[in-house]
Design a protein around this motif. Structure first.
Motif, short mmCIF file in Angstrom:
data_model
loop_
_atom_site.label_atom_id
_atom_site.label_comp_id
_atom_site.label_asym_id
_atom_site.label_seq_id
_atom_site.Cartn_x
_atom_site.Cartn_y
_atom_site.Cartn_z
N LEU A 321 -7.00 6.83 -22.16
CA LEU A 321 -7.83 5.72 -21.68
C LEU A 321 -7.14 4.38 -21.88
CD1 LEU A 321 -11.48 6.66 -22.76
CD2 LEU A 321 -10.46 6.77 -20.48
N ALA A 322 -6.50 4.21 -23.04
CA ALA A 322 -5.81 2.95 -23.31
C ALA A 322 -4.64 2.75 -22.35
CB ALA A 322 -5.32 2.92 -24.75
N MET A 323 -3.95 3.82 -22.02
CA MET A 323 -2.82 3.69 -21.10
C MET A 323 -3.30 3.34 -19.69
SD MET A 323 -0.29 6.67 -22.50
CE MET A 323 0.40 6.52 -24.16
N ALA A 324 -4.41 3.94 -19.27
CA ALA A 324 -4.96 3.60 -17.95
C ALA A 324 -5.42 2.15 -17.92
CB ALA A 324 -6.10 4.54 -17.62
N ALA A 325 -6.14 1.73 -18.98
CA ALA A 325 -6.63 0.35 -19.05
C ALA A 325 -5.46 -0.63 -19.19
CB ALA A 325 -7.58 0.20 -20.23
N GLY A 326 -4.45 -0.24 -19.96
CA GLY A 326 -3.29 -1.10 -20.16
C GLY A 326 -2.49 -1.31 -18.88
N ALA A 327 -2.27 -0.24 -18.14
CA ALA A 327 -1.53 -0.38 -16.88
C ALA A 327 -2.26 -1.30 -15.92
CB ALA A 327 -1.33 1.00 -16.25
N ALA A 328 -3.58 -1.14 -15.84
CA ALA A 328 -4.38 -2.00 -14.96
C ALA A 328 -4.31 -3.45 -15.40
CB ALA A 328 -5.83 -1.51 -14.95
N THR A 329 -4.34 -3.68 -16.71
CA THR A 329 -4.28 -5.04 -17.24
C THR A 329 -2.94 -5.69 -16.94
OG1 THR A 329 -5.88 -4.55 -19.00
CG2 THR A 329 -4.39 -6.41 -19.36
N LEU A 330 -1.85 -5.00 -17.23
CA LEU A 330 -0.51 -5.55 -16.98
C LEU A 330 -0.35 -5.95 -15.52
CD1 LEU A 330 1.59 -3.05 -19.11
CD2 LEU A 330 1.41 -5.51 -19.52
N ARG A 331 -0.78 -5.09 -14.61
CA ARG A 331 -0.62 -5.37 -13.18
C ARG A 331 -1.53 -6.51 -12.73
NH1 ARG A 331 0.00 0.83 -12.53
NH2 ARG A 331 2.27 1.04 -12.31
N TYR A 332 -2.74 -6.57 -13.31
CA TYR A 332 -3.68 -7.63 -12.92
C TYR A 332 -3.16 -8.99 -13.39
CZ TYR A 332 -8.13 -10.00 -12.10
OH TYR A 332 -9.10 -10.87 -11.64
N VAL A 333 -2.67 -9.06 -14.60
CA VAL A 333 -2.13 -10.32 -15.12
C VAL A 333 -1.02 -10.83 -14.21
CG1 VAL A 333 -0.77 -11.33 -17.00
CG2 VAL A 333 -2.79 -9.94 -17.52
N ALA A 334 -0.12 -9.93 -13.80
CA ALA A 334 0.99 -10.33 -12.93
C ALA A 334 0.50 -10.72 -11.54
CB ALA A 334 2.00 -9.20 -12.84
N ALA A 335 -0.38 -9.92 -10.97
CA ALA A 335 -0.82 -10.14 -9.59
C ALA A 335 -1.67 -11.40 -9.44
CB ALA A 335 -1.60 -8.92 -9.08
N GLN A 336 -2.44 -11.73 -10.46
CA GLN A 336 -3.37 -12.86 -10.37
C GLN A 336 -2.80 -14.17 -10.91
OE1 GLN A 336 -6.33 -12.60 -8.74
NE2 GLN A 336 -5.59 -10.54 -8.26
N GLY A 337 -1.54 -14.18 -11.27
CA GLY A 337 -0.92 -15.41 -11.76
C GLY A 337 -1.49 -15.91 -13.07
#
Length: 453
Positions: A321-337
Motif C-alpha cells: 500500500l505504501a509503495m502504491a501511495a508513494g508512487a502516486a505521490t511522487l508523480r503528482y508532485v512532479a506533474a502538478q509543479g
C-alpha cells in the motif's frame, strides 16, 4: 423530543485519559497536542470536540500532499480492490516495480543512472542504520563523521550520529562517531556567524581529518542533513555542502545525505541536495516517499553494493500500500509543479515572518528553505552573544505552541533549546491557508509575549 447530546467531546476526553494510562511515558506529540482527530482533509484536521485545526506539522513532514489526498486514496483503493498481496517481505511485486520506477524518475538523473535501492524497515531510522552498515561493509571501516545539531533517528546507530544529548544521555556508549561543527549562522559554533562560520567549519573538518595526531581514524562515512530539521530548521550553505563533498571524495569517505524530512519537494527542490548540485554516495529516504504510509529506503551508488543476501533485512520491507501511495505521490508532485509551489509559497511566508521581527522582538531569527521554515524565539531582555544572538526562550515557545493550538493551528517545536517554531505545511497549501497560518502565528506570538511571567 429529547435534547440532542453531543457525546464527541466526552468521548475524546475518555480516549485521552486512556492514552495517558496505557501508553508509555515516551509519547511526545500527544503531550503537545491533547486532541483526538476524527477527520482530516488536506491541511485541515477536525477533533472529536468539533474544532478544526490547520496542520503545520504534517506528520513531521510526511504529508506533502496533506491528509487523505484524493490521488493517494485512489492508489490505495485501486490496490485493495485489485487484490494485491499487502505483505510479501522483499519479493518482487508490480507495485514495488512501479514505485521503484517512479522513485528513479524523481531522483537526480546522474545519481539515478548508477544507483541501487534497498528497502528497509518502515522508519527512516532503519534506513540510516542500513546506510551506515552499507558503508562499513564497503570500506571495512567502522567510524562515522556526523554534525552538531543532527537528528537521524532513535535506534542505536542512528542515535550515535544524532547530536541531541538529551536523547543520548540515558544510553550507554555512543559508537565511534566524530562530531563536527555544523554551520549555524545565528548561533555560530565559532562565534563569528555568517559565511565566515561556514568557512571555519569546512576548514576545521579538513584539518582534523588530515591531522595525524587529531585522534580521528579513517571513518566509514560522513552523514549530514542539507537542512537540519529537528536541529532547528538550519539550512546548510550550498558552498559548504560542495566543500563537504570535495573533502569526502578526496579522502575516499562515502557521503550519506539524510533526506528523510527534506525529500519530495519540501525545500523547494525535489531533493535538498539539488540546491547545491552535489551528488552523494547515498541518500536516506522515508516520510513523504510512502505517500503518508510507512516506507523507508536507502538509495546508493552501485559501486557500494557489496552486501551479501540478508545483510540488512526485516519483516516489513514490502509494504504494498505504501509503495502504491508513494508512487502516486511522487508523480503528482512532479506533474502538478508542487516543487516550484513549495519554493514560491515558502519564500513568501519566510518574507512575512521576517517582517514580523520589526515589531515582535521575541523573534530572534527566521530561516528555512521552501516549506520547511523555522522561527527562533528569544528573550529580548537577555545578553547577546558574540554573534548578536539573544538567549533562546523555550518557555515562551511552549506558550506560543499552546496559543497556536487555541487559535486552531498545529505547530511543533524544535532546535537546540526547543525554542524554534517549526512550520511544515503540505505542499498543497493554498494562498488563503498560508495567510491564515501567518495571521494565527503572529497573533499567538504576540499574545504569548504579552503574557510573559
Amino acid at each position: 423530543m429529547s435534547p440532542t447530546v453531543d457525546t464527541a467531546a466526552p468521548a475524546g476526553d475518555a480516549i485521552l485519559r486512556r492514552q495517558r494510562i496505557r501508553e508509555s511515558a515516551a509519547r511526545t506529540y500527544a503531550r503537545s497536542f491533547p486532541i483526538v482527530p476524527v477527520r482530516a482533509n488536506g491541511m485541515t484536521v477536525e477533533g472529536a470536540d468539533g474544532r478544526r485545526y490547520l496542520d503545520c506539522l504534517s506528520g513531521a513532514g510526511t504529508l506533502v500532499l496533506g491528509h487523505n489526498h484524493p490521488v493517494v486514496l485512489e492508489a490505495i483503493r485501486r490496490t485493495l480492490d485489485g487484490g494485491a498481496p499487502l505483505h510479501l517481505l522483499d519479493i518482487a511485486t508490480a507495485e514495488k516495480d512501479d514505485f521503484t520506477t517512479a522513485l528513479f524518475e524523481a531522483l537526480p538523473p546522474a545519481f539515478a543512472a548508477r544507483a541501487r535501492v534497498h528497502f528497509c524497515g518502515p522508519a527512516g531510522t532503519d534506513a540510516v542504520e542500513a546506510a551506515l552498515k552499507l558503508m562499513q561493509t564497503a570500506t571495512g571501516r567502522s567510524g562515522a563523521l556526523a554534525f552538531t545539531g543532527a537528528y537521524h533517528g532513535m535506534t542505536a546507530g542512528a542515535l550515535a550520529v544524532t547530536g541531541s544529548v538529551a536523547v543520548k544521555a540515558p544510553l550507554p556508549g555512543g559508537g565511534e562517531v566524530t562530531r563536527l561543527p555544523y554551520p549555524y549562522p545565528y548561533r555560530c559554533p565559532f562565534g563569528v556567524g555568517g559565511e565566515r562560520g561556514a568557512e571555519l567549519s569546512a576548514a576545521y573538518t579538513e584539518r582534523l581529518l588530515d591531522d595525524p595526531a587529531g585522534g580521528v581514524t579513517a571513518p566509514a562515512a560522513m552523514i549530514l542533513e542539507a537542512v537540519q530539521g529537528e536541529g532547528g530548521v538550519v539550512p546548510a550553505p550550498d558552498d559548504w555542502l560542495r566543500t563537504m563533498r570535495r573533502i569526502t571524495a578526496d579522502r575516499g569517505i562515502p557521503l550519506i545525505v539524510d533526506e528523510v524530512q527534506t525529500g519530495v519537494g519540501r525545500t523547494g527542490a525535489m531533493w535538498a541536495v539539488e540546491h547545491s548540485g552535489i551528488e552523494p554516495d547515498a541518500m536516506v529516504l522515508s516520510k513523504a516517499i510512502g505517500g503518508s504510509l510507512p516506507l523507508a529506503a536507502v538509495v546508493y551508488r552501485e559501486d557500494y553494493d557489496g552486501w551479501r543476501p540478508g545483510a540488512h533485512t526485516g519483516t516489513f520491507r514490502g509494504n504494498t500500500l505504501a509503495m502504491a501511495a508513494g508512487a502516486a505521490t511522487l508523480r503528482y508532485v512532479a506533474a502538478q509543479g508542487l516543487v516550484e509551489r513549495s519554493r514560491t509559497v515558502g519564500a513568501r511566508m519566510a518574507a512575512r515572518l521576517a517582517g514580523l521581527q520589526g515589531h515582535l522582538p521575541v523573534i530572534g531569527d527566521v530561516r528555512g528553505r521552501g516549506l520547511m521554515l523555522g522561527v527562533e524565539l528569544v528573550d529580548p531582555a537577555g545578553t547577546p552573544d558574540s554573534c548578536g544572538a539573544l538567549p533562546a526562550d523555550p518557555a515562551l515557545a511552549v506558550r506560543v505552541r499552546e496559543a497556536c493550538l487555541q487559535r486552531g493551528l498545529i505547530v511543533e517545536l524544535g532546535g537546540r533549546h526547543g525554542a524554534v517554531l517549526r512550520l511544515l505545511p503540505p505542499l498543497t497549501i493554498t494562498d488563503e491557508q498560508a495567510d491564515a497560518v501567518l495571521d494565527q502565528l503572529a497573533d499567538a506570538v504576540e499574545a504569548a509575549a504579552r503574557a510573559q511571567p
